[in-house]
Motif scaffolding. Structure first.
Motif: not given
Length: 768
Positions: A598-603, A491-494, A627-632, A573-577
């Motif tokens: 978006s800040p959202y991380i696929k995996q 979900y982040e290219n280039n 704690d920083f990355y899993e919420p996104f 930086l809006i978390t998934v929650a």
């Protein structure tokens, strides 16, 4: 579709009640395979409702010409597709001139389907009322033989319940099939010959372009009330289909049964001119044994697999069903005996991803096969990559790299890159690192160094050359940077300086330099051969070291974390929650433009690096980054929950680890990503195994020694697993109060449990 229709059971996948809306999902979930071939759980009889037909032969593919809107230099010419092979399972049923079709009949009652994972077979049973008011009881069972891996067997039984009937049963083989997944709707198969001989039928066909020669075959026997009635069929042939038409009358409550044997012979295993003879030989073995004996052999073969590979969980049926489902499909997909085969993300359950090899094999699958089978199986997977080294060098040359730099493909069947999305093909270069890591991981676990001087070092040199050339010096940062990449988070290219890519590039170079010295010292003849072939020099190695020693890693002093890539903190930086749940999954709801911003991380991305190289980071560092990355993280890749489960367990967050475990183990059973109808997520199933063995079991190899830090979720009473570590098998059983170890082998073994040395001796139970 009801996503919770699979009934929890320790050893079986069970479905009760017939729902046409669930047929495609069930065709995936109840798929069967034996390493040489596989098939979706399509009905044997005619079905006019929505269905995804799929039968697949290992290693047989078609180079479907790339379809893109705008051609770019370096694009692969084709996307390899696993081919829907000619079908051998079909058995049409006609009763008093009415066709059996579950989609159009008057009523279906007591429908049940079972995939028995313990014994390796698929069955159905149902009562049906046809349009002519005839009531039938149908029972079917089929399996793909592990012992005779070119053949499958079907038992199909019909009992009329309210009348004597005239029955027409038509088993057939059909080469008039198409792929669900096709770029140009090309014909993939050329049918060359249809022959019938002694109640046996054969269709010879070869693939277009790749020219794989195959023979699809069948033979049937008919019974009434278990007595063979020696019924002879009429034969019907068309351009692409052979049917055997059996006609008989049966009385009310009598049972007509047909045993059908079918399958494939392929020129990967036989001379292409002798495929029919090979098929006759296979049919002879199958029919001589008979359905019942073949089924008994199947049960014994699966018992042997489960004896080593099973993981037991007490007190949680859904968790138990989930892990066995994963282990079962991994063993159906890849047996490990053929170094020319690999593991596709969908296995034999669908056509998405082309059925090709991804970096998933090295990152996720090798640990499972190393620990649950002999190490030769994992070595074969590494040999597969060595055999493709020249192609990897060609792939890099096409993108402008030189001097033997190797870029392994993102997606491949034969070593050539065949993925045609530019942001993946050109930019998701971290896959090179997974292959180097697998070589390291194999040696770390097995202690078998021999692969490295024989094959592995050449692979490592090609990969190190690629990283050296792919990095460039930034005068602004006074460091080496790697620009324009896609990390594991698609979900982040280039992006520039994806931390994981930079880290694994540095690690690959360092590991290759260290390995060169080790081979030079201990295997001088091999080193002479390799250095002569690759023409490495002191000057070149010094240039590599300069890049590795001066690699740039983006870091935020404010957040006190490494940044996933240079621009991560520029995002909103809006978390998934705090994300509206109606927008999930975002890959099905949002435009690609919106996803990329978006800040959202696929995996797991940066956290993937901290999983691979755990010993390079403190637990406190892991916790901070988790704690920083899993919420996104939206976990919209099948490869995501397993890594997060392992790390949550390491951080003693057992509720979170358990939630991630359930998600990875039941990803398909509960259809978390709303896509199970397309096929299963086979490679991530190995990650599910890791989430128990490495996550809850805490298994690691440290200082050449096996180490455990066992933990157990509150939801479980106990769990156990086996690992084959350097030809000694250790059973680990964990309960809420203690952990027990039993060793099978011929010598004592020292392990570490929670950091303390423990000695275990053969056939003695040690309790910690």
């Amino acid at each position: 579709m009801n996503l919770d229709y699979i009934i929890p059971n320790n050893w079986s996948i069970l479905e009760e009640g017939f729902d046409p809306d669930q047929v495609k999902a069930s065709e995936s979930l109840f798929s069967i395979g034996n390493g040489a071939m596989g098939q979706r759980a399509n009905f044997e009889e005619h079905y006019s409702g929505p269905t995804f037909q799929g039968s697949y032969i290992a290693g047989v593919y078609y180079p479907d010409k790339t379809r893109v809107g705008w051609w770019k230099n370096g694009y692969p010419e084709y996307f390899a597709k696993v081919l829907n092979a000619p079908s051998w399972i079909g058995i049409d049923i006609n009763v008093n001139n009415e066709q059996l079709d579950l989609f159009t009949c008057k009523k279906v009652e007591n429908f049940g389907r079972e995939l028995n994972m313990k014994e390796g077979w698929l069955s159905r049973r149902f009562k049906v009322t046809l349009k002519n008011n005839l009531e039938l009881q149908i029972e079917t069972k089929r399996f793909l033989s592990l012992g005779l891996d070119e053949v499958g067997a079907i038992e199909y039984a019909v009992t009329p319940l309210n009348s004597n009937v005239d029955l027409v049963i038509t088993p057939y083989i059909d080469a008039g099939i198409t792929n669900e997944d096709s770029n140009w709707d090309d014909a993939f198969w050329n049918i060359s010959n249809l022959t019938v001989e002694n109640n046996q039928a054969f269709i010879e066909a070869q693939t277009m372009k790749t020219n794989f020669h195959t023979c699809t075959f069948m033979q049937s026997e008919c019974f009434i009330n278990n007595q063979n009635i020696g019924l002879q069929p009429q034969v019907e042939k068309t351009d692409n289909k052979i049917s055997f038409i059996y006609k008989t009358s049966i009385n009310q409550n009598e049972t007509f049964t047909i045993h059908k044997f079918g399958g494939y012979t392929v020129d990967r295993d036989h001379n292409k001119n002798e495929l029919v003879e090979a098929a006759k030989s296979t049919l002879s073995k199958a029919t001589t044994a008979g359905f019942a004996q073949l089924l008994e052999n199947q049960k014994q073969a699966w018992a042997k697999i489960w004896d080593m590979a099973d993981i037991t969980i007490e007190g949680d049926v859904k968790a138990q069903q989930g892990i066995r489902f994963n282990i079962f499909h991994l063993n159906q997909t890849y047996s490990g005996t053929d170094a020319t085969l690999n593991i596709g993300p969908k296995g034999f359950t669908g056509e998405k991803y082309g059925g090709s090899t991804y970096w998933d094999t090295e990152a996720y699958c090798i640990p499972f096969y190393m620990a649950t089978k002999d190490q030769e199986v994992a070595r074969n997977l590494l040999t597969y990559r060595y055999k493709h080294l020249e192609k990897a060098i060609e792939n890099a040359e096409k993108l402008g790299f030189k001097n033997g730099a190797a870029l392994y493909p993102m997606v491949t069947m034969n070593g050539e890159e065949c993925h045609n999305e530019w942001e993946i093909t050109f930019e998701e270069i971290h896959r090179n690192g997974a292959i180097a890591f697998a070589i390291f991981n194999y040696y770390r676990y097995t202690g078998d160094f021999s692969y490295i001087p024989e094959m592995g070092l050449e692979v490592l040199i090609g990969i190190a050359r690629f990283w050296h050339q792919r990095a460039n010096f930034s005068t602004n940062k006074n460091k080496y940077v790697i620009l324009g990449v896609t990390g594991p988070n698609e979900y982040e290219n280039n992006v520039n300086n994806n931390w994981y890519t930079n880290y694994i590039a540095k690690w690959c170079i360092d590991y290759t330099l260290e390995t060169i010295e080790k081979v030079k010292e201990g295997h001088s003849n091999d080193f002479e051969r390799i250095s002569g072939k690759t023409k490495i020099s002191h000057e070149e190695l010094a240039l590599w070291k300069k890049v590795a020693d001066n690699m740039y890693f983006p870091y935020s002093e404010e957040e006190n974390v490494y940044l996933q890539q240079d621009g991560f903190l520029d995002k909103e930086l809006i978390t998934v929650a705090d994300l509206d749940q109606s927008q999930r999954p975002i890959n099905q709801k949002w435009s690609w433009d919106r996803i990329l911003r978006s800040p959202y991380i696929k995996q797991a991305d940066l956290l993937q690096g901290m999983y691979f190289f755990e010993d390079k980071f403190t637990t406190e560092e892991l916790e901070r980054h988790f704690d920083f990355y899993e919420p996104f993280t939206v976990h919209e890749s099948s490869l995501s929950p397993c890594v997060h489960s392992i790390q949550a367990a390491k951080l003693d967050r057992m509720d979170q680890a358990y939630t991630f475990y359930l998600r990875t183990s039941r990803l398909d059973l509960d259809d978390y990503n709303h896509e199970v109808h397309e096929g299963l997520h086979i490679t991530s199933m190995a990650g599910t195994w890791m989430s128990i063995v490495e996550g809850f079991g805490g298994m690691r190899v440290k200082n050449d020694t096996l180490s455990f830090e066992p933990k157990i979720p509150n939801q479980w009473e106990g769990y156990s697993f086996k690992v084959n570590f350097r030809h000694q098998i250790i059973t680990v059983s964990v309960s809420q109060n203690e952990t027990q170890f039993i060793l099978e082998g011929d010598k004592d073994l020292t392990i570490y449990v929670d950091g303390k040395e423990v000695s275990i001796s053969p056939n003695n139970r040690v309790t910690v």
